[in-house]
Design a protein around this motif. Structure first.
Motif, mmCIF file in Angstrom:
data_model
loop_
_atom_site.group_PDB
_atom_site.id
_atom_site.type_symbol
_atom_site.label_atom_id
_atom_site.label_comp_id
_atom_site.label_asym_id
_atom_site.label_seq_id
_atom_site.Cartn_x
_atom_site.Cartn_y
_atom_site.Cartn_z
ATOM 1 N N GLN A 161 33.900 41.403 43.837
ATOM 2 C CA GLN A 161 34.801 41.006 42.749
ATOM 3 C C GLN A 161 34.003 40.312 41.653
ATOM 4 O O GLN A 161 33.088 39.531 41.916
ATOM 5 N N TRP A 201 37.840 43.940 39.115
ATOM 6 C CA TRP A 201 36.813 44.768 39.733
ATOM 7 C C TRP A 201 36.320 45.769 38.700
ATOM 8 O O TRP A 201 37.117 46.344 37.943
ATOM 9 N N LEU A 218 32.463 50.191 40.993
ATOM 10 C CA LEU A 218 32.547 48.960 41.776
ATOM 11 C C LEU A 218 31.221 48.247 41.985
ATOM 12 O O LEU A 218 31.175 47.023 42.059
ATOM 13 N N THR A 248 42.153 47.119 39.642
ATOM 14 C CA THR A 248 42.305 45.722 40.034
ATOM 15 C C THR A 248 43.697 45.453 40.587
ATOM 16 O O THR A 248 43.857 44.701 41.552
#
Length: 222
Positions: free
Chosen positions: A53, A59, A63, A77
């Motif tokens: 995160q 996010w 990723l 997200t």
């Protein structure tokens, strides 16, 4: 595939999977082998998600590559926020560990509501990381945001949200899945919530204000 030397894991694509796992587990008994299979994937994804995160709470669209995709993206997200909050509410995830991440994600999502009340920074339809901008909204982003909000609301002590159990899409209602019993259950849920403060026949009816408007407008009844 690689992007900037790092593997591509598209946020929304993984979000669909993460959110979908919760729906699958809801369909199986916890002691079934199918449930255990999906639970294992879900728990491994949850653990990794809080590790990657962003400091801002969202996010990245790719990723593992926040540096290449620093722009916020709200649909992925929202799916992750929904899935994590669902896991805490179901007792699958440790609240002390995951709640701070859920709170940070939800707080950043709410900063991307436009003046028109739409969810911004939703990446357009695609199949890989791309672009998002402040006033870009799509229905799948709004749906994921509302699903996340329902679970976050529940997480912080809100009244449980009405959910359809065992919908019948084949015979009774191909579009909504709602049978006559579902409609009756929904009506009971709404009435119990609306009149939850009434304890006896002598209690006066009260109507909450929305902004400056209340019905009736007798101040003693508001």
């Amino acid at each position: 595939k690689l992007d900037g030397g790092k593997k591509i894991f598209w946020a929304r694509g993984n979000g669909w999977v993460f959110g979908g796992l919760t729906l699958l587990m809801d369909e199986y008994k916890p002691d079934s082998k199918e449930y255990k299979y999906f639970e294992d994937i879900y728990l491994r994804m949850a653990k990794k998600l809080i590790e990657i995160q962003t400091p801002e709470g969202h996010w990245a669209m790719s990723l593992l590559n926040q540096e290449l995709y620093p722009t916020p993206e709200t649909s992925g997200t929202s799916f992750f926020t929904f899935g994590l909050a669902w896991g805490v509410n179901k007792g699958l995830l440790d609240k002390a560990t995951y709640e701070p991440h859920i709170k940070r994600a939800w707080n950043t999502l709410t900063t991307h509501i436009t003046e028109e009340g739409m969810l911004g920074y939703v990446q357009p339809i695609g199949a890989a990381p791309g672009d998002a901008w402040p006033d870009k909204s799509e229905v799948y982003g709004s749906g994921a945001f509302l699903a996340a909000g329902a679970e976050v609301y529940k997480l912080y002590g809100g009244q449980p949200i009405f959910q359809i159990q065992k919908p019948d899409y084949k015979k009774k209602s191909p579009k909504t899945g709602m049978t006559r019993k579902h409609w009756l259950d929904a009506a009971q849920y709404l009435l119990e919530g609306a009149f939850s403060y009434v304890n006896s026949y002598d209690d006066p009816l009260k109507f909450p204000k929305i902004g400056t408007v209340g019905y009736p407008r007798n101040q003693g009844q508001v």
